[in-house]
Scaffold this motif. Structure first.
Motif, PDB file in Angstrom:
ATOM      1  N   LYS A 130     -31.175 -31.711  42.065  1.00 14.19           N
ATOM      2  CA  LYS A 130     -32.922 -31.459  41.836  1.00 14.19           C
ATOM      3  C   LYS A 130     -33.658 -32.647  42.609  1.00 14.19           C
ATOM      4  O   LYS A 130     -34.701 -32.319  43.326  1.00 14.19           O
ATOM      5  CB  LYS A 130     -33.026 -31.301  40.370  1.00 14.19           C
ATOM      6  N   GLU A 135     -40.357 -30.047  37.812  1.00 16.47           N
ATOM      7  CA  GLU A 135     -39.212 -29.700  37.488  1.00 16.47           C
ATOM      8  C   GLU A 135     -38.403 -30.406  36.346  1.00 16.47           C
ATOM      9  O   GLU A 135     -38.738 -31.583  36.155  1.00 16.47           O
ATOM     10  CB  GLU A 135     -38.263 -29.632  38.604  1.00 16.47           C
ATOM     11  N   THR A 136     -37.908 -29.995  35.484  1.00 11.19           N
ATOM     12  CA  THR A 136     -37.193 -30.454  34.203  1.00 11.19           C
ATOM     13  C   THR A 136     -35.958 -30.374  33.983  1.00 11.19           C
ATOM     14  O   THR A 136     -35.093 -29.464  34.911  1.00 11.19           O
ATOM     15  CB  THR A 136     -37.993 -30.101  32.820  1.00 11.19           C
ATOM     16  N   CYS A 137     -35.218 -31.114  33.360  1.00  6.71           N
ATOM     17  CA  CYS A 137     -33.746 -30.831  33.036  1.00  6.71           C
ATOM     18  C   CYS A 137     -33.549 -30.664  31.482  1.00  6.71           C
ATOM     19  O   CYS A 137     -34.332 -31.188  30.714  1.00  6.71           O
ATOM     20  CB  CYS A 137     -32.917 -31.781  33.716  1.00  6.71           C
ATOM     21  N   ASN A 165     -46.587 -28.685  38.559  1.00  5.51           N
ATOM     22  CA  ASN A 165     -45.284 -27.937  38.915  1.00  5.51           C
ATOM     23  C   ASN A 165     -44.051 -28.830  38.713  1.00  5.51           C
ATOM     24  O   ASN A 165     -43.749 -29.401  39.785  1.00  5.51           O
ATOM     25  CB  ASN A 165     -45.397 -27.370  40.292  1.00  5.51           C
ATOM     26  N   LEU A 225     -35.980 -31.962  45.631  1.00  9.06           N
ATOM     27  CA  LEU A 225     -37.418 -32.015  45.289  1.00  9.06           C
ATOM     28  C   LEU A 225     -38.092 -33.510  46.011  1.00  9.06           C
ATOM     29  O   LEU A 225     -39.093 -33.504  45.907  1.00  9.06           O
ATOM     30  CB  LEU A 225     -37.819 -32.112  43.847  1.00  9.06           C
ATOM     31  N   ILE A 269     -36.832 -37.113  36.680  1.00  8.18           N
ATOM     32  CA  ILE A 269     -36.888 -36.027  36.359  1.00  8.18           C
ATOM     33  C   ILE A 269     -37.057 -36.036  34.701  1.00  8.18           C
ATOM     34  O   ILE A 269     -36.192 -36.698  34.040  1.00  8.18           O
ATOM     35  CB  ILE A 269     -35.843 -34.893  36.490  1.00  8.18           C
TER      36      ILE A 269
END
Length: 138
Positions: A27, A13-15, A11, A31, A36
């Motif tokens: 973020k 998270e990306t940007c 899971n 998190l 990231i």
């Protein structure tokens, strides 16, 4: 033999390269992560770390998005690679996190911490940490 897919975080998270530094920083904070991946059409094109934000972002005029501060030469690992391979890559490149890919697309993230929590790889993770830490102080 355990594979990277067995220990990775899926899971992730990306940007995007256009995301603002503020968005990325928020973020990271929410998190509780220090890096990231920057993704374009499912492909990892870069990585933004808290260090990138501190050294290349904050206080630099005209720097306002991920593509301007991200690291470009990203080392990735395949999901079916062994934990030993992941550890060796981390040692070789002096990094603590690897984006995990399948068919070129991001499917997860594996960290030195992920490796060290699995007994089969404790020795490998310890060796990687020793290599990385030694370089931190040189």
């Amino acid at each position: 033999m355990m594979q990277v897919r067995d220990v990775m975080s899926s899971n992730v998270e990306t940007c995007s390269g256009q995301d603002s530094l503020q968005t990325i920083s928020s973020k990271m904070e929410s998190l509780n992560v220090g890096a990231i991946p920057v993704v374009d059409n499912g492909q990892v094109v870069g990585m933004v770390t808290d260090r990138d934000l501190a050294l290349r972002g904050i206080g630099h005029d005209g720097v306002d998005n991920a593509s301007q501060v991200m690291s470009n030469n990203i080392v990735t690992i395949n999901a079916d690679a062994s934990l030993e391979e992941a550890s060796a890559l981390m040692s070789q490149h002096q990094i603590r996190r690897l984006p995990v890919v399948e068919n070129g697309n991001l499917v997860g993230m594996v960290s030195l911490g992920d490796l060290s929590t699995h007994e089969l790889s404790n020795e490998s993770a310890g060796e990687a940490l020793t290599q990385i830490s030694q370089n931190d102080f040189q």
